[in-house]
Motif scaffolding. Structure first.
Motif, short mmCIF file in Angstrom:
data_model
loop_
_atom_site.label_atom_id
_atom_site.label_comp_id
_atom_site.label_asym_id
_atom_site.label_seq_id
_atom_site.Cartn_x
_atom_site.Cartn_y
_atom_site.Cartn_z
N ASP A 688 0.81 -1.21 0.00
CA ASP A 688 0.00 0.00 0.00
C ASP A 688 0.84 1.26 0.00
OD1 ASP A 688 -2.22 -1.62 0.06
OD2 ASP A 688 -2.39 -1.56 2.27
N GLY A 689 2.08 1.20 0.42
CA GLY A 689 2.90 2.40 0.55
C GLY A 689 3.58 2.83 -0.73
N THR A 690 3.22 2.25 -1.84
CA THR A 690 3.90 2.60 -3.08
C THR A 690 3.36 3.88 -3.72
OG1 THR A 690 2.37 1.20 -4.32
CG2 THR A 690 4.43 0.18 -3.57
N GLU A 691 2.13 4.23 -3.47
CA GLU A 691 1.54 5.42 -4.08
C GLU A 691 2.23 6.67 -3.57
OE1 GLU A 691 -1.44 6.23 -6.32
OE2 GLU A 691 -0.33 4.45 -6.95
N PRO A 692 2.46 7.68 -4.44
CA PRO A 692 3.12 8.91 -3.99
C PRO A 692 2.22 9.70 -3.05
CG PRO A 692 2.35 9.15 -6.25
CD PRO A 692 2.16 7.71 -5.87
N THR A 693 2.88 10.39 -2.10
CA THR A 693 2.14 11.24 -1.19
C THR A 693 1.86 12.58 -1.87
OG1 THR A 693 4.15 12.20 -0.25
CG2 THR A 693 3.30 10.15 0.77
N ALA A 694 1.05 13.40 -1.19
CA ALA A 694 0.73 14.71 -1.74
C ALA A 694 1.99 15.56 -1.85
CB ALA A 694 -0.31 15.40 -0.86
N GLU A 695 2.91 15.44 -0.85
CA GLU A 695 4.15 16.21 -0.90
C GLU A 695 5.02 15.77 -2.06
OE1 GLU A 695 2.91 14.72 1.71
OE2 GLU A 695 2.30 16.43 2.96
N GLU A 696 5.04 14.46 -2.33
CA GLU A 696 5.86 13.94 -3.44
C GLU A 696 5.29 14.39 -4.79
OE1 GLU A 696 7.50 9.88 -1.28
OE2 GLU A 696 5.61 9.85 -2.37
N ASN A 697 3.98 14.38 -4.89
CA ASN A 697 3.35 14.89 -6.12
C ASN A 697 3.66 16.37 -6.32
OD1 ASN A 697 0.66 12.61 -5.93
ND2 ASN A 697 1.88 12.91 -7.76
N GLU A 698 3.63 17.12 -5.24
CA GLU A 698 3.92 18.55 -5.32
C GLU A 698 5.36 18.80 -5.77
OE1 GLU A 698 3.24 22.57 -5.24
OE2 GLU A 698 1.79 20.92 -5.04
N LEU A 699 6.30 17.96 -5.27
CA LEU A 699 7.70 18.10 -5.66
C LEU A 699 7.88 17.80 -7.15
CD1 LEU A 699 10.68 18.53 -4.92
CD2 LEU A 699 10.81 16.07 -4.34
N ALA A 700 7.22 16.75 -7.65
CA ALA A 700 7.32 16.40 -9.08
C ALA A 700 6.74 17.52 -9.94
CB ALA A 700 6.59 15.09 -9.34
N PHE A 701 5.65 18.09 -9.48
CA PHE A 701 5.02 19.19 -10.23
C PHE A 701 5.95 20.40 -10.30
CE2 PHE A 701 2.38 23.05 -10.18
CZ PHE A 701 1.67 22.87 -11.37
N GLU A 702 6.62 20.72 -9.16
CA GLU A 702 7.53 21.86 -9.14
C GLU A 702 8.73 21.64 -10.05
OE1 GLU A 702 7.21 24.79 -7.82
OE2 GLU A 702 5.21 24.27 -7.08
N MET A 703 9.26 20.41 -10.07
CA MET A 703 10.38 20.10 -10.96
C MET A 703 9.98 20.28 -12.43
SD MET A 703 13.05 19.41 -9.14
CE MET A 703 12.43 20.78 -8.15
N ARG A 704 8.79 19.82 -12.75
CA ARG A 704 8.31 19.97 -14.14
C ARG A 704 8.21 21.44 -14.52
NH1 ARG A 704 2.96 20.19 -16.37
NH2 ARG A 704 2.00 19.45 -14.42
N LYS A 705 7.66 22.25 -13.65
CA LYS A 705 7.48 23.67 -13.94
C LYS A 705 8.83 24.37 -14.11
CE LYS A 705 3.06 23.91 -14.06
NZ LYS A 705 2.38 24.18 -15.36
N LYS A 706 9.81 24.03 -13.24
CA LYS A 706 11.12 24.67 -13.35
C LYS A 706 11.81 24.35 -14.67
CE LYS A 706 12.23 25.09 -8.43
NZ LYS A 706 13.19 24.70 -7.35
N LEU A 707 11.70 23.11 -15.12
CA LEU A 707 12.37 22.71 -16.36
C LEU A 707 11.65 23.24 -17.60
CD1 LEU A 707 13.32 19.04 -15.44
CD2 LEU A 707 14.88 20.96 -15.80
N MET A 708 10.39 23.57 -17.46
CA MET A 708 9.64 24.07 -18.62
C MET A 708 9.76 25.58 -18.78
SD MET A 708 6.15 21.76 -18.39
CE MET A 708 5.43 22.53 -19.81
N ARG A 709 10.42 26.26 -17.86
CA ARG A 709 10.57 27.71 -17.96
C ARG A 709 11.58 28.08 -19.04
NH1 ARG A 709 10.89 28.76 -11.43
NH2 ARG A 709 8.68 28.38 -11.01
#
Length: 709
Positions: A688-709
């Protein structure tokens, strides 16, 4: 376009290539937003928009057929399965066939079109196959469309002296387009009262309602004539020869009115008209008529038609059992009459009280003496006897029907015609009175939206509103009004529907009558004369104002009226040159720029914007409502794409995420490594612990935004 508009003309293949390139380019643009099949279908959407822009543009008749060809070719190519393999097999087969024929039969020397097409296709396919073979690994090959375009461009230039004849392809396209346009125009017209208050002008018999119209420019009839399109006379003021353009009234549904011709002959005979006098205001002319974009059972011929033939067959009726469509051809001999001639107007004002009963043989001799034509070609002895029996019956009660009129209309008729000494004077008084009303296509019909010219009640309704309320309109309003006013004055009257075509001053082998020439006009029955046409529509010269000047005297016959809204058509400063009155000198470049290409670009841009916004919105919604794992996978995929783009080709996706970490900027490598660790945990972990947490999703989203700038 000349006589052979498509024989040897490159306009069709040129425009076919243009449209094919347009829809191919749109296909690749739309592929950025939707899948291949959807993008192929969407690329043809602008064709529907172009159809309505091009359907009234008669300046370049091949535009619509070439557009259809471009769309069909574009869609056909997309849905060919396994195109690359078929291309390779075709190249091998064609190479073998051509080489064998060239060596064994000395073929493919460019002496005929089939050989040229074969060679050009082979060359285009070979180039495409070869470049596909060499560049297949890095996907840098050009699509087959570009090579097909090269082939089509090459086909334009003939190898022989004789030009390429595109007639069959163009005619096929035109027939297809014509049927679509005919259905669309018919639906648009018949349901005008349901969907709006306007319709597109064109031949419509007597169903005209008088509502707002849009003048189309689609060619409906083609006239061929060897006669000059103008009359010449000596202007007494300047001492110079002056041209007066011919104006032809083409009426539908009447055909050859034998009783009318027989009565007119008797009228001339009763006035002692000899050949010299007759030729001052009449002449026999011949034209060939071909139906273009028109679909009707009515036989449309010049007014006062004497003989109508379809090949060797005589056309006796004005309405046929079957509809006549594009390509229907007839030859017409008709009597052209100068209704402004003082010789004729003096006879019309003083019409005989009784007509002589000429025998068939007497008429044959008299007609031959007047115009040098054989009366036996136009009427047999039995037909002449039938025509004599009909004389006078032309003024049937239906042409005196005043159903629906009001006392105000009767009062107006009496007021305008007061002081008239003859029925002809009454007609002229009414004509001149109506010509003072402003001409406008932005008009309305009767008070009843269903009123039309097919009934007396409908014409009365249209006339009442035009004369006493709106006080502006076009031919439907003028004609309805004059007919009802004539009937209220005791003169039988009817409407003629067809076209009014003003010839240009330049001689041509063919003259195109567009839908904007569609017209209706009134005819009044003068006792012992016959049906006489009038022109109350203020936008055109009255028939009584355009004399041929063959009598050697001024066209003014001494008749005057209180109202006069016309201008002197013989004033050199006002005589239109080269068809300006009808606007027949079409400015092709301006029409294409402002009526076709600019709106099409705007329309296509709108589609692209809508697609882009739609795709963007779908992505946002899919991401917002996705599971945490789906969001992570999407973010990682976008991160990889951004890094691949940043590397400029130095980085390739081998499935190893640490390579992407090393390619990232140093300040985000640590956080990016954490995102990739979470990705591996979700992909390869259990429990059950394999799904990403909300904090992990937020980190992935921030990385995507930084690289797309």
């Amino acid at each position: 376009m000349g006589d052979n508009a498509f024989a040897g003309d490159v306009s069709f293949p040129f425009w076919a290539i243009v449209f094919f390139m347009l829809f191919t380019g749109l296909y690749y643009i739309f592929r950025l937003f939707v899948s291949g099949i959807a993008s192929a279908v969407l690329s043809a959407v602008p064709a529907f928009f172009l159809f309505f822009l091009l359907k009234d543009l008669s300046a370049i008749p091949v535009l619509l057929p070439s557009m259809v060809f471009g769309v069909v070719l574009r869609l056909a190519i997309h849905f060919i399965p396994s195109r690359e393999k078929k291309l390779l097999y075709a190249v091998i087969l064609l190479d073998i066939v051509v080489i064998g024929l060239f060596i064994g039969k000395s073929s493919f020397t460019g002496e005929n079109l089939a050989e040229k097409v074969m060679c050009i296709c082979l060359a285009a396919l070979t180039l495409s196959a070869v470049q596909t073979f060499f560049f297949e690994k890095n996907k840098a090959s050009f699509p087959i469309y570009y090579f097909l375009i090269i082939a089509m461009v090459t086909l334009i230039f003939p190898m022989k002296k004789e030009p390429i004849d595109w007639n069959k392809v163009v005619d096929l396209g035109q027939r297809f387009v014509y049927r679509i346009e005919s259905i669309a125009s018919d639906v648009s017209y018949r349901f005008a009262s349901t969907f709006g208050d306007s319709y597109t002008a064109g031949y419509s018999s007597f169903t005209s309602t008088g509502k707002k119209i849009t003048e189309g420019e689609r060619t409906q009839l083609i006239i061929e004539s060897i006669d000059a399109p103008y009359y010449t006379y000596l202007d007494e003021e300047t001492g110079k020869n002056t041209k007066l353009r011919k104006t032809l009234y083409l009426a539908g549904g009447i055909g050859t009115d034998k009783a009318q011709f027989a009565e007119f002959i008797a009228f001339l005979y009763a006035n002692g008209t000899d050949r010299e006098r007759a030729l001052t205001f009449t002449e026999v002319s011949n034209i060939d008529l071909e139906y273009a974009y028109i679909d009707t059972k009515d036989v449309i011929v010049p007014s006062r038609a004497l003989l109508v033939t379809e090949g060797e067959k005589k056309v006796r009726e004005g309405v046929s059992e079957k509809a006549h469509r594009k390509g229907y051809r007839i030859s017409v001999k008709y009597l052209d009459i100068d209704y402004a001639s003082p010789e004729l107007t003096s006879m019309l004002k003083d019409a005989p009280t009784e007509l002589p009963k000429l025998t068939y043989d007497e008429v044959c001799d008299y007609v031959s003496g007047l115009w040098g034509i054989q009366f036996t070609e136009m009427m047999s002895r039995d037909e002449y006897e039938e025509a004599l029996a009909e004389i006078g019956n032309g003024a049937k009660s239906e042409y005196l029907d005043v159903t629906g009129v009001t006392p105000e209309l009767k009062e107006l008729a009496d007021k305008v015609t007061s002081g008239a000494e003859s029925d002809y004077d009454k007609c002229r008084f009414l004509e001149e009175y109506l010509r003072q009303y402003p001409y406008s296509k932005d008009a309305v019909g009767g008070y009843n939206s269903e009123s039309n010219m097919s009934t007396a009640e409908g014409m009365a309704d249209i006339a009442e509103r035009f004369l006493f309320d709106t006080k502006k309109g076009y031919c439907v309003h003028y004609t309805s009004s004059m007919i009802m006013l004539l009937r209220l004055s005791g003169i039988p009257a009817r409407a003629a529907s067809g076209f009014r075509y003003a010839f240009p001053f330049d001689r041509k082998d063919k003259y195109e009558v567009s839908s904007r020439c569609a017209h209706v006009w009134p005819e009044a029955y003068i006792e012992n004369v016959g049906w006489i046409p009038f022109e109350p529509t203020g936008a055109y010269y009255a028939l009584s104002a355009t004399s041929w000047h063959r009598s050697g005297v001024n066209a003014d016959d001494g008749w005057t009226a209180e109202y006069h809204g016309g201008i002197n058509p013989y004033d050199s400063s006002k005589i239109p040159a080269h068809g300006d009155e009808e606007g027949e000198d079409e400015k092709v470049s301006a029409l294409l720029a402002f009526k076709v290409f600019l709106p099409t670009v705007i329309f296509t841009a709108a589609i692209i914007i809508i697609l882009a916004l739609g795709v963007y919105l779908i992505k946002i919604l899919r991401y917002r409502y996705a599971t945490p794992g789906q969001k992570l996978f999407y973010d990682v995929e976008q991160i990889k794409k951004s890094l691949l783009k940043r590397s400029g080709g130095a980085l390739t996706d081998k499935g190893l995420l640490f390579e992407f970490t090393e390619a990232a900027p140093e300040d985000i490598r640590e956080e990016l490594g954490k995102v990739f660790d979470v990705f591996y945990r979700v992909v390869y972990g259990n429990g059950d612990g394999t799904e990403p947490t909300a904090e992990e999703n937020e980190l992935a989203f921030e990385m995507r935004k930084k690289l797309m700038r």
